[in-house]
Design a protein around this motif. Structure first.
Motif, PDB file in Angstrom:
ATOM      1  N   LYS A   6      -4.530  11.722 -13.513  1.00 54.99           N
ATOM      2  CA  LYS A   6      -4.837  11.058 -14.773  1.00 54.99           C
ATOM      3  C   LYS A   6      -5.695   9.824 -14.510  1.00 54.99           C
ATOM      4  O   LYS A   6      -5.510   9.104 -13.544  1.00 54.99           O
ATOM      5  CB  LYS A   6      -3.547  10.635 -15.471  1.00 54.99           C
ATOM      6  N   SER A   7      -6.675   9.579 -15.360  1.00 50.59           N
ATOM      7  CA  SER A   7      -7.557   8.441 -15.169  1.00 50.59           C
ATOM      8  C   SER A   7      -6.839   7.145 -15.493  1.00 50.59           C
ATOM      9  O   SER A   7      -5.855   7.118 -16.227  1.00 50.59           O
ATOM     10  CB  SER A   7      -8.798   8.582 -16.062  1.00 50.59           C
ATOM     11  N   ASN A   8      -7.346   6.073 -14.958  1.00 45.39           N
ATOM     12  CA  ASN A   8      -6.752   4.758 -15.144  1.00 45.39           C
ATOM     13  C   ASN A   8      -7.013   4.280 -16.564  1.00 45.39           C
ATOM     14  O   ASN A   8      -8.150   3.991 -16.944  1.00 45.39           O
ATOM     15  CB  ASN A   8      -7.351   3.786 -14.117  1.00 45.39           C
ATOM     16  N   GLY A   9      -5.971   4.152 -17.336  1.00 48.33           N
ATOM     17  CA  GLY A   9      -6.109   3.745 -18.722  1.00 48.33           C
ATOM     18  C   GLY A   9      -6.474   2.282 -18.895  1.00 48.33           C
ATOM     19  O   GLY A   9      -6.868   1.863 -19.974  1.00 48.33           O
ATOM     20  N   HIS A  10      -6.342   1.480 -17.837  1.00 49.77           N
ATOM     21  CA  HIS A  10      -6.636   0.055 -17.950  1.00 49.77           C
ATOM     22  C   HIS A  10      -8.100  -0.257 -17.718  1.00 49.77           C
ATOM     23  O   HIS A  10      -8.557  -1.365 -17.980  1.00 49.77           O
ATOM     24  CB  HIS A  10      -5.793  -0.731 -16.941  1.00 49.77           C
ATOM     25  N   GLY A  11      -8.857   0.707 -17.176  1.00 49.81           N
ATOM     26  CA  GLY A  11     -10.270   0.481 -16.945  1.00 49.81           C
ATOM     27  C   GLY A  11     -10.565  -0.462 -15.795  1.00 49.81           C
ATOM     28  O   GLY A  11     -11.711  -0.855 -15.592  1.00 49.81           O
ATOM     29  N   GLU A  12      -9.571  -0.847 -15.025  1.00 50.30           N
ATOM     30  CA  GLU A  12      -9.798  -1.771 -13.912  1.00 50.30           C
ATOM     31  C   GLU A  12     -10.207  -0.996 -12.667  1.00 50.30           C
ATOM     32  O   GLU A  12      -9.814   0.130 -12.454  1.00 50.30           O
ATOM     33  CB  GLU A  12      -8.539  -2.588 -13.616  1.00 50.30           C
ATOM     34  N   THR A  13     -11.061  -1.617 -11.857  1.00 48.61           N
ATOM     35  CA  THR A  13     -11.496  -1.007 -10.608  1.00 48.61           C
ATOM     36  C   THR A  13     -10.640  -1.537  -9.480  1.00 48.61           C
ATOM     37  O   THR A  13     -10.623  -2.738  -9.211  1.00 48.61           O
ATOM     38  CB  THR A  13     -12.978  -1.329 -10.332  1.00 48.61           C
ATOM     39  N   LEU A  14      -9.920  -0.640  -8.816  1.00 52.40           N
ATOM     40  CA  LEU A  14      -9.021  -1.024  -7.743  1.00 52.40           C
ATOM     41  C   LEU A  14      -9.635  -0.689  -6.388  1.00 52.40           C
ATOM     42  O   LEU A  14     -10.461   0.224  -6.271  1.00 52.40           O
ATOM     43  CB  LEU A  14      -7.676  -0.306  -7.892  1.00 52.40           C
ATOM     44  N   THR A  15      -9.229  -1.436  -5.378  1.00 56.12           N
ATOM     45  CA  THR A  15      -9.632  -1.165  -4.004  1.00 56.12           C
ATOM     46  C   THR A  15      -8.390  -0.959  -3.153  1.00 56.12           C
ATOM     47  O   THR A  15      -7.259  -1.176  -3.611  1.00 56.12           O
ATOM     48  CB  THR A  15     -10.459  -2.335  -3.434  1.00 56.12           C
ATOM     49  N   ALA A  16      -8.602  -0.582  -1.905  1.00 61.75           N
ATOM     50  CA  ALA A  16      -7.472  -0.379  -0.998  1.00 61.75           C
ATOM     51  C   ALA A  16      -6.652  -1.660  -0.853  1.00 61.75           C
ATOM     52  O   ALA A  16      -5.424  -1.615  -0.742  1.00 61.75           O
ATOM     53  CB  ALA A  16      -7.975   0.086   0.369  1.00 61.75           C
ATOM     54  N   LYS A  17      -7.309  -2.810  -0.883  1.00 63.81           N
ATOM     55  CA  LYS A  17      -6.603  -4.085  -0.735  1.00 63.81           C
ATOM     56  C   LYS A  17      -5.639  -4.338  -1.887  1.00 63.81           C
ATOM     57  O   LYS A  17      -4.640  -5.033  -1.717  1.00 63.81           O
ATOM     58  CB  LYS A  17      -7.607  -5.230  -0.621  1.00 63.81           C
ATOM     59  N   ASP A  18      -5.938  -3.778  -3.055  1.00 64.55           N
ATOM     60  CA  ASP A  18      -5.045  -3.963  -4.210  1.00 64.55           C
ATOM     61  C   ASP A  18      -3.705  -3.264  -4.003  1.00 64.55           C
ATOM     62  O   ASP A  18      -2.731  -3.579  -4.696  1.00 64.55           O
ATOM     63  CB  ASP A  18      -5.711  -3.423  -5.483  1.00 64.55           C
ATOM     64  N   PHE A  19      -3.653  -2.322  -3.076  1.00 69.33           N
ATOM     65  CA  PHE A  19      -2.408  -1.593  -2.834  1.00 69.33           C
ATOM     66  C   PHE A  19      -1.650  -2.133  -1.626  1.00 69.33           C
ATOM     67  O   PHE A  19      -0.614  -1.583  -1.253  1.00 69.33           O
ATOM     68  CB  PHE A  19      -2.708  -0.100  -2.651  1.00 69.33           C
ATOM     69  N   ALA A  20      -2.154  -3.186  -1.016  1.00 70.87           N
ATOM     70  CA  ALA A  20      -1.479  -3.806   0.122  1.00 70.87           C
ATOM     71  C   ALA A  20      -0.687  -5.013  -0.352  1.00 70.87           C
ATOM     72  O   ALA A  20      -1.155  -5.793  -1.184  1.00 70.87           O
ATOM     73  CB  ALA A  20      -2.499  -4.227   1.174  1.00 70.87           C
ATOM     74  N   THR A  21       0.529  -5.183   0.162  1.00 64.87           N
ATOM     75  CA  THR A  21       1.370  -6.322  -0.220  1.00 64.87           C
ATOM     76  C   THR A  21       1.129  -7.485   0.741  1.00 64.87           C
ATOM     77  O   THR A  21       0.352  -7.385   1.702  1.00 64.87           O
ATOM     78  CB  THR A  21       2.857  -5.938  -0.182  1.00 64.87           C
ATOM     79  N   ASP A  22       1.823  -8.588   0.485  1.00 68.46           N
ATOM     80  CA  ASP A  22       1.710  -9.751   1.357  1.00 68.46           C
ATOM     81  C   ASP A  22       2.711  -9.698   2.517  1.00 68.46           C
ATOM     82  O   ASP A  22       2.839 -10.650   3.279  1.00 68.46           O
ATOM     83  CB  ASP A  22       1.913 -11.043   0.559  1.00 68.46           C
ATOM     84  N   GLN A  23       3.407  -8.566   2.668  1.00 64.49           N
ATOM     85  CA  GLN A  23       4.389  -8.422   3.737  1.00 64.49           C
ATOM     86  C   GLN A  23       3.701  -8.132   5.073  1.00 64.49           C
ATOM     87  O   GLN A  23       2.719  -7.382   5.128  1.00 64.49           O
ATOM     88  CB  GLN A  23       5.357  -7.276   3.422  1.00 64.49           C
ATOM     89  N   ASP A  24       4.202  -8.740   6.142  1.00 62.27           N
ATOM     90  CA  ASP A  24       3.718  -8.395   7.478  1.00 62.27           C
ATOM     91  C   ASP A  24       4.147  -6.970   7.799  1.00 62.27           C
ATOM     92  O   ASP A  24       5.322  -6.617   7.642  1.00 62.27           O
ATOM     93  CB  ASP A  24       4.297  -9.346   8.525  1.00 62.27           C
ATOM     94  N   VAL A  25       3.190  -6.158   8.239  1.00 64.94           N
ATOM     95  CA  VAL A  25       3.503  -4.772   8.576  1.00 64.94           C
ATOM     96  C   VAL A  25       4.202  -4.757   9.927  1.00 64.94           C
ATOM     97  O   VAL A  25       3.623  -5.153  10.944  1.00 64.94           O
ATOM     98  CB  VAL A  25       2.227  -3.917   8.601  1.00 64.94           C
ATOM     99  N   ARG A  26       5.441  -4.313   9.924  1.00 60.38           N
ATOM    100  CA  ARG A  26       6.274  -4.388  11.135  1.00 60.38           C
ATOM    101  C   ARG A  26       6.536  -3.004  11.720  1.00 60.38           C
ATOM    102  O   ARG A  26       7.590  -2.406  11.516  1.00 60.38           O
ATOM    103  CB  ARG A  26       7.585  -5.110  10.825  1.00 60.38           C
ATOM    104  N   TRP A  27       5.538  -2.493  12.398  1.00 59.90           N
ATOM    105  CA  TRP A  27       5.693  -1.326  13.253  1.00 59.90           C
ATOM    106  C   TRP A  27       5.233  -1.723  14.653  1.00 59.90           C
ATOM    107  O   TRP A  27       4.521  -2.729  14.823  1.00 59.90           O
ATOM    108  CB  TRP A  27       4.863  -0.146  12.752  1.00 59.90           C
ATOM    109  N   CYS A  28       5.605  -0.971  15.645  1.00 56.88           N
ATOM    110  CA  CYS A  28       5.194  -1.295  17.009  1.00 56.88           C
ATOM    111  C   CYS A  28       3.670  -1.241  17.117  1.00 56.88           C
ATOM    112  O   CYS A  28       3.037  -0.358  16.515  1.00 56.88           O
ATOM    113  CB  CYS A  28       5.804  -0.306  18.000  1.00 56.88           C
ATOM    114  N   PRO A  29       3.057  -2.142  17.852  1.00 60.32           N
ATOM    115  CA  PRO A  29       1.599  -2.085  18.045  1.00 60.32           C
ATOM    116  C   PRO A  29       1.185  -0.719  18.585  1.00 60.32           C
ATOM    117  O   PRO A  29       1.765  -0.209  19.538  1.00 60.32           O
ATOM    118  CB  PRO A  29       1.336  -3.196  19.072  1.00 60.32           C
TER     119      PRO A  29
END
Length: 344
Positions: A6-29
Protein backbone atom coordinates in the motif's frame (compact mmCIF):
# COMPACT_ATOMS: atom_id res chain seq x y z
CA UNK A 1 -7.99 -4.05 3.81
CA UNK A 2 -4.48 -2.69 3.45
CA UNK A 3 -2.05 -4.92 1.59
CA UNK A 4 1.67 -5.04 2.07
CA UNK A 5 2.45 -2.77 -0.88
CA UNK A 6 0.00 0.00 0.00
CA UNK A 7 1.28 3.48 -0.83
CA UNK A 8 2.18 5.93 1.88
CA UNK A 9 -0.93 7.93 2.65
CA UNK A 10 1.06 10.70 4.33
CA UNK A 11 2.94 11.66 1.19
CA UNK A 12 6.22 11.90 3.11
CA UNK A 13 9.49 10.71 1.58
CA UNK A 14 11.32 8.34 3.90
CA UNK A 15 14.92 7.16 3.82
CA UNK A 16 16.73 4.26 5.44
CA UNK A 17 17.83 6.60 8.24
CA UNK A 18 14.19 7.24 9.14
CA UNK A 19 13.89 3.58 10.13
CA UNK A 20 16.95 3.60 12.40
CA UNK A 21 16.54 4.34 16.12
CA UNK A 22 18.91 6.17 18.45
CA UNK A 23 19.83 2.87 20.15
CA UNK A 24 23.40 1.58 19.92
CA UNK A 25 23.34 -1.58 17.83
CA UNK A 26 24.68 -4.27 20.14
CA UNK A 27 25.83 -7.26 18.16
CA UNK A 28 29.36 -8.64 18.07
CA UNK A 29 31.64 -6.77 15.64
CA UNK A 30 31.48 -8.55 12.29
CA UNK A 31 28.15 -10.28 12.95
CA UNK A 32 26.02 -10.95 9.88
CA UNK A 33 23.02 -9.41 11.66
CA UNK A 34 24.30 -5.95 10.79
CA UNK A 35 23.94 -6.66 7.09
CA UNK A 36 20.36 -7.93 7.46
CA UNK A 37 19.38 -4.89 9.54
CA UNK A 38 20.88 -2.57 6.93
CA UNK A 39 19.13 -4.24 3.99
CA UNK A 40 15.71 -4.22 5.66
CA UNK A 41 16.09 -0.54 6.59
CA UNK A 42 17.13 0.13 3.00
CA UNK A 43 14.11 -1.48 1.34
CA UNK A 44 11.44 -0.15 3.74
CA UNK A 45 11.20 3.35 2.19
CA UNK A 46 10.36 1.78 -1.19
CA UNK A 47 7.35 -0.11 0.16
CA UNK A 48 5.73 3.22 1.04
CA UNK A 49 3.90 2.11 4.17
CA UNK A 50 3.60 4.65 7.01
CA UNK A 51 5.92 3.78 9.87
CA UNK A 52 3.03 3.69 12.32
CA UNK A 53 1.58 0.78 10.32
CA UNK A 54 4.80 -1.26 10.42
CA UNK A 55 5.48 -3.71 13.26
CA UNK A 56 8.55 -5.87 13.99
CA UNK A 57 8.01 -8.80 16.36
CA UNK A 58 10.83 -11.06 17.54
CA UNK A 59 11.33 -13.98 19.89
CA UNK A 60 14.57 -14.67 21.75
CA UNK A 61 18.09 -14.82 20.33
CA UNK A 62 20.71 -12.50 18.92
CA UNK A 63 18.47 -11.74 15.94
CA UNK A 64 15.61 -10.88 18.24
CA UNK A 65 17.20 -7.61 19.33
CA UNK A 66 16.03 -6.37 15.94
CA UNK A 67 12.94 -4.40 17.09
CA UNK A 68 15.13 -2.15 19.28
CA UNK A 69 16.86 -0.88 16.15
CA UNK A 70 13.78 -0.25 14.01
CA UNK A 71 12.03 3.12 14.25
CA UNK A 72 8.61 1.49 13.95
CA UNK A 73 6.30 -0.26 16.37
CA UNK A 74 7.70 -3.52 17.66
CA UNK A 75 8.00 -6.05 20.42
CA UNK A 76 10.79 -8.27 21.72
CA UNK A 77 8.71 -11.22 22.90
CA UNK A 78 9.57 -14.60 24.46
CA UNK A 79 11.35 -17.69 23.24
CA UNK A 80 9.63 -19.28 20.27
CA UNK A 81 6.37 -17.38 20.69
CA UNK A 82 6.73 -14.64 18.08
CA UNK A 83 4.60 -16.71 15.69
CA UNK A 84 1.70 -16.79 18.12
CA UNK A 85 1.93 -13.05 18.73
CA UNK A 86 2.04 -12.05 15.06
CA UNK A 87 -0.88 -14.39 14.34
CA UNK A 88 -3.10 -12.67 16.89
CA UNK A 89 -1.94 -9.22 15.89
CA UNK A 90 -2.58 -9.76 12.18
CA UNK A 91 -5.96 -11.42 12.77
CA UNK A 92 -7.36 -8.40 14.60
CA UNK A 93 -5.34 -5.67 12.84
CA UNK A 94 -5.10 -6.85 9.22
CA UNK A 95 -4.03 -3.36 8.08
CA UNK A 96 -0.67 -3.68 9.83
CA UNK A 97 2.51 -4.47 7.91
CA UNK A 98 4.12 -7.14 10.09
CA UNK A 99 7.63 -8.56 10.08
CA UNK A 100 8.57 -11.50 12.28
CA UNK A 101 12.29 -11.68 13.08
CA UNK A 102 13.53 -15.02 14.34
CA UNK A 103 16.45 -17.45 14.36
CA UNK A 104 17.14 -21.13 13.85
CA UNK A 105 17.10 -21.73 17.61
CA UNK A 106 14.02 -19.59 18.23
CA UNK A 107 11.65 -20.87 15.52
CA UNK A 108 12.96 -24.35 14.78
CA UNK A 109 13.11 -25.64 18.35
CA UNK A 110 10.68 -24.34 20.98
CA UNK A 111 8.87 -22.24 18.37
CA UNK A 112 8.61 -24.93 15.70
CA UNK A 113 4.92 -25.61 16.20
CA UNK A 114 4.04 -21.92 15.94
CA UNK A 115 6.09 -21.52 12.76
CA UNK A 116 4.40 -24.49 11.09
CA UNK A 117 0.90 -23.19 11.75
CA UNK A 118 1.80 -19.61 10.89
CA UNK A 119 2.84 -20.77 7.43
CA UNK A 120 -0.12 -23.13 7.08
CA UNK A 121 -2.62 -20.39 7.88
CA UNK A 122 -1.01 -18.03 5.36
CA UNK A 123 -1.21 -14.73 7.21
CA UNK A 124 -0.14 -11.80 5.03
CA UNK A 125 3.18 -11.07 6.74
CA UNK A 126 6.93 -11.57 6.43
CA UNK A 127 8.99 -14.16 8.34
CA UNK A 128 12.75 -13.58 8.32
CA UNK A 129 14.69 -16.48 9.82
CA UNK A 130 18.37 -15.81 10.58
CA UNK A 131 20.19 -19.14 10.28
CA UNK A 132 23.70 -19.25 11.77
CA UNK A 133 23.54 -22.97 12.67
CA UNK A 134 24.35 -22.29 16.32
CA UNK A 135 22.87 -20.87 19.53
CA UNK A 136 24.76 -17.59 19.69
CA UNK A 137 23.01 -15.70 22.49
CA UNK A 138 23.48 -18.55 24.98
CA UNK A 139 27.11 -18.91 23.96
CA UNK A 140 27.59 -21.63 21.43
CA UNK A 141 25.40 -24.69 21.87
CA UNK A 142 24.40 -26.65 18.75
CA UNK A 143 21.06 -25.70 17.17
CA UNK A 144 18.38 -27.51 15.13
CA UNK A 145 20.24 -26.54 11.91
CA UNK A 146 23.77 -27.44 13.08
CA UNK A 147 25.28 -30.04 10.74
CA UNK A 148 25.87 -33.58 11.90
CA UNK A 149 29.21 -33.77 13.69
CA UNK A 150 29.09 -30.13 14.84
CA UNK A 151 31.47 -29.57 17.76
CA UNK A 152 29.90 -27.17 20.23
CA UNK A 153 29.73 -26.53 23.96
CA UNK A 154 26.79 -28.92 24.22
CA UNK A 155 28.16 -31.48 21.73
CA UNK A 156 31.89 -31.76 22.53
CA UNK A 157 32.12 -35.05 20.60
CA UNK A 158 30.01 -33.86 17.70
CA UNK A 159 26.26 -33.62 17.14
CA UNK A 160 24.50 -36.87 16.27
CA UNK A 161 21.27 -35.12 15.21
CA UNK A 162 20.15 -34.84 11.60
CA UNK A 163 19.62 -31.08 11.11
CA UNK A 164 16.46 -29.36 10.04
CA UNK A 165 16.34 -27.96 6.53
CA UNK A 166 14.30 -24.73 6.93
CA UNK A 167 13.32 -24.63 3.25
CA UNK A 168 11.85 -28.15 3.22
CA UNK A 169 10.10 -27.39 6.51
CA UNK A 170 8.50 -24.25 5.03
CA UNK A 171 7.42 -26.09 1.88
CA UNK A 172 5.97 -28.94 3.92
CA UNK A 173 4.06 -26.43 6.05
CA UNK A 174 2.26 -25.11 2.94
CA UNK A 175 4.22 -21.84 2.83
CA UNK A 176 3.19 -19.70 -0.14
CA UNK A 177 6.52 -17.87 -0.53
CA UNK A 178 9.75 -19.67 0.32
CA UNK A 179 13.19 -18.16 -0.34
CA UNK A 180 16.82 -18.10 0.77
CA UNK A 181 19.42 -15.30 0.88
CA UNK A 182 22.83 -14.80 2.49
CA UNK A 183 24.27 -11.95 4.54
CA UNK A 184 27.31 -11.42 2.29
CA UNK A 185 25.24 -10.67 -0.82
CA UNK A 186 23.31 -7.52 0.14
CA UNK A 187 22.05 -6.71 -3.37
CA UNK A 188 20.45 -10.12 -3.78
CA UNK A 189 19.10 -9.98 -0.21
CA UNK A 190 17.31 -6.71 -0.95
CA UNK A 191 15.74 -8.27 -4.05
CA UNK A 192 14.46 -11.22 -2.03
CA UNK A 193 13.16 -9.05 0.83
CA UNK A 194 11.30 -6.81 -1.63
CA UNK A 195 9.80 -9.78 -3.48
CA UNK A 196 8.73 -11.32 -0.17
CA UNK A 197 7.06 -8.10 0.89
CA UNK A 198 5.20 -7.80 -2.42
CA UNK A 199 3.78 -11.30 -1.98
CA UNK A 200 0.30 -11.41 -0.48
CA UNK A 201 0.55 -14.20 2.04
CA UNK A 202 3.07 -15.69 4.45
CA UNK A 203 6.56 -14.95 3.12
CA UNK A 204 9.37 -17.10 4.54
CA UNK A 205 12.97 -16.03 3.99
CA UNK A 206 15.86 -18.06 5.37
CA UNK A 207 19.02 -15.94 5.56
CA UNK A 208 22.41 -17.56 6.06
CA UNK A 209 24.03 -15.38 8.73
CA UNK A 210 27.58 -15.84 9.91
CA UNK A 211 28.18 -16.00 13.68
CA UNK A 212 31.82 -14.99 13.70
CA UNK A 213 32.23 -15.77 17.42
CA UNK A 214 30.73 -19.24 17.89
CA UNK A 215 30.43 -20.63 14.35
CA UNK A 216 32.67 -18.55 12.13
CA UNK A 217 32.97 -19.68 8.52
CA UNK A 218 29.89 -21.92 8.54
CA UNK A 219 28.94 -20.59 5.09
CA UNK A 220 32.42 -19.82 3.78
CA UNK A 221 32.02 -22.00 0.69
CA UNK A 222 29.17 -19.70 -0.41
CA UNK A 223 30.98 -16.41 0.32
CA UNK A 224 34.72 -16.96 -0.29
CA UNK A 225 35.72 -15.51 -3.66
CA UNK A 226 37.64 -18.63 -4.64
CA UNK A 227 34.79 -20.99 -3.74
CA UNK A 228 31.41 -19.31 -4.11
CA UNK A 229 30.98 -19.50 -7.90
CA UNK A 230 31.18 -23.29 -7.95
CA UNK A 231 29.03 -23.72 -4.84
CA UNK A 232 26.16 -21.26 -5.30
CA UNK A 233 23.19 -21.34 -7.64
CA UNK A 234 21.10 -18.18 -7.96
CA UNK A 235 17.53 -18.93 -8.98
CA UNK A 236 15.74 -16.75 -11.53
CA UNK A 237 12.21 -17.52 -12.61
CA UNK A 238 12.06 -18.71 -16.21
CA UNK A 239 15.86 -18.98 -16.45
CA UNK A 240 18.00 -22.14 -16.76
CA UNK A 241 19.88 -23.42 -13.73
CA UNK A 242 23.43 -22.33 -14.51
CA UNK A 243 26.34 -21.74 -12.13
CA UNK A 244 30.14 -21.42 -11.95
CA UNK A 245 30.09 -18.46 -14.34
CA UNK A 246 27.62 -20.33 -16.54
CA UNK A 247 30.17 -23.07 -17.24
CA UNK A 248 27.99 -25.69 -15.57
CA UNK A 249 24.30 -26.42 -15.67
CA UNK A 250 21.78 -28.74 -14.08
CA UNK A 251 19.46 -31.09 -15.93
CA UNK A 252 16.84 -33.45 -14.56
CA UNK A 253 17.01 -37.15 -15.28
CA UNK A 254 13.57 -38.11 -14.06
CA UNK A 255 13.59 -36.49 -10.63
CA UNK A 256 17.37 -36.68 -10.21
CA UNK A 257 19.37 -33.46 -10.70
CA UNK A 258 22.60 -33.95 -12.64
CA UNK A 259 25.42 -31.46 -13.20
CA UNK A 260 26.51 -31.07 -16.84
CA UNK A 261 29.32 -29.22 -18.60
CA UNK A 262 27.90 -26.40 -20.70
CA UNK A 263 30.48 -27.06 -23.43
CA UNK A 264 28.30 -30.03 -24.36
CA UNK A 265 24.85 -28.59 -23.56
CA UNK A 266 22.87 -25.47 -24.37
CA UNK A 267 20.91 -23.44 -21.79
CA UNK A 268 17.69 -24.73 -23.36
CA UNK A 269 18.69 -28.26 -22.36
CA UNK A 270 18.89 -27.30 -18.70
CA UNK A 271 16.30 -27.29 -15.95
CA UNK A 272 14.27 -24.07 -16.27
CA UNK A 273 13.32 -22.64 -12.90
CA UNK A 274 9.57 -22.30 -12.29
CA UNK A 275 8.67 -20.59 -9.02
CA UNK A 276 5.19 -22.11 -9.13
CA UNK A 277 6.36 -25.73 -9.41
CA UNK A 278 6.31 -27.11 -5.88
CA UNK A 279 7.67 -30.53 -6.85
CA UNK A 280 10.79 -29.01 -8.39
CA UNK A 281 11.07 -26.59 -5.47
CA UNK A 282 11.19 -29.61 -3.17
CA UNK A 283 14.01 -31.11 -5.23
CA UNK A 284 15.93 -27.81 -5.10
CA UNK A 285 15.50 -27.70 -1.33
CA UNK A 286 17.29 -31.05 -1.07
CA UNK A 287 20.46 -29.86 -2.82
CA UNK A 288 22.21 -30.42 0.52
CA UNK A 289 22.82 -34.06 -0.31
CA UNK A 290 24.96 -35.34 -3.14
CA UNK A 291 26.74 -38.46 -4.39
CA UNK A 292 30.01 -39.02 -6.25
CA UNK A 293 27.94 -40.10 -9.24
CA UNK A 294 26.19 -36.77 -9.74
CA UNK A 295 28.79 -34.52 -8.10
CA UNK A 296 28.39 -31.91 -5.42
CA UNK A 297 25.27 -29.87 -6.05
CA UNK A 298 25.48 -26.09 -5.57
CA UNK A 299 23.40 -24.44 -2.84
CA UNK A 300 20.36 -22.57 -4.29
CA UNK A 301 19.62 -18.97 -3.33
CA UNK A 302 16.53 -17.04 -4.38
CA UNK A 303 12.82 -17.80 -4.53
CA UNK A 304 12.21 -21.55 -4.43
CA UNK A 305 8.43 -21.39 -4.58
CA UNK A 306 5.49 -19.04 -4.47
CA UNK A 307 1.77 -19.24 -5.13
CA UNK A 308 -1.36 -17.34 -4.22
CA UNK A 309 -4.16 -18.50 -1.98
CA UNK A 310 -6.50 -16.83 0.47
CA UNK A 311 -4.90 -15.21 3.49
CA UNK A 312 -6.12 -16.18 6.93
CA UNK A 313 -7.08 -12.70 8.05
CA UNK A 314 -9.19 -12.07 4.93
CA UNK A 315 -11.14 -15.34 5.25
CA UNK A 316 -11.51 -14.71 8.99
CA UNK A 317 -12.95 -11.24 8.37
CA UNK A 318 -15.24 -12.53 5.61
CA UNK A 319 -16.68 -15.07 8.05
CA UNK A 320 -17.30 -12.38 10.67
CA UNK A 321 -19.00 -10.12 8.10
CA UNK A 322 -21.17 -12.96 6.84
CA UNK A 323 -22.58 -13.87 10.24
CA UNK A 324 -23.00 -10.26 11.26
CA UNK A 325 -25.15 -9.74 8.17
CA UNK A 326 -27.40 -12.63 9.19
CA UNK A 327 -28.04 -11.36 12.69
CA UNK A 328 -29.80 -8.23 13.81
CA UNK A 329 -28.36 -6.85 17.00
CA UNK A 330 -31.15 -5.88 19.44
CA UNK A 331 -29.85 -5.03 22.90
CA UNK A 332 -33.35 -4.50 24.37
CA UNK A 333 -34.49 -7.94 23.25
CA UNK A 334 -31.36 -9.48 24.66
CA UNK A 335 -31.79 -7.81 28.05
CA UNK A 336 -35.53 -8.58 28.34
CA UNK A 337 -35.44 -12.06 26.83
CA UNK A 338 -35.42 -15.50 28.39
CA UNK A 339 -31.66 -15.98 28.41
CA UNK A 340 -30.85 -15.04 31.98
CA UNK A 341 -29.57 -16.64 35.15
CA UNK A 342 -29.78 -15.92 38.84
CA UNK A 343 -26.73 -15.65 41.06
CA UNK A 344 -27.48 -16.78 44.62
Amino acid sequence: MQTKNKSNGHGETLTAKDFATDQDVRWCPGCGDYSILKQIQTILPSIKVPRENIVFISGIGCSSRFPYYMNTYGMHSIHGRAGAIVSGLKAVNPELDIWMITGDGDSLSIGGNHLIHLLRRNFNLNIVLFNNQIYGLTKGQYSPTSPKGQISKSTPFGSVDRPFNPITLALGSEGTFVARAIDRNPVHMREILSAAHDHKGASFIEIYQNCNVFNDGAFEEFTDKSLKDQNTLYLENGKPLLFDNDSKGIILEGFKPVIVDMDSYSPDDCWIHDEEDKIKASILAEFFDYTEERGKLPRPFGVFYKNQRNTYEQVFQDQIDLYRSKREADLDSLLSGNNFWEVK
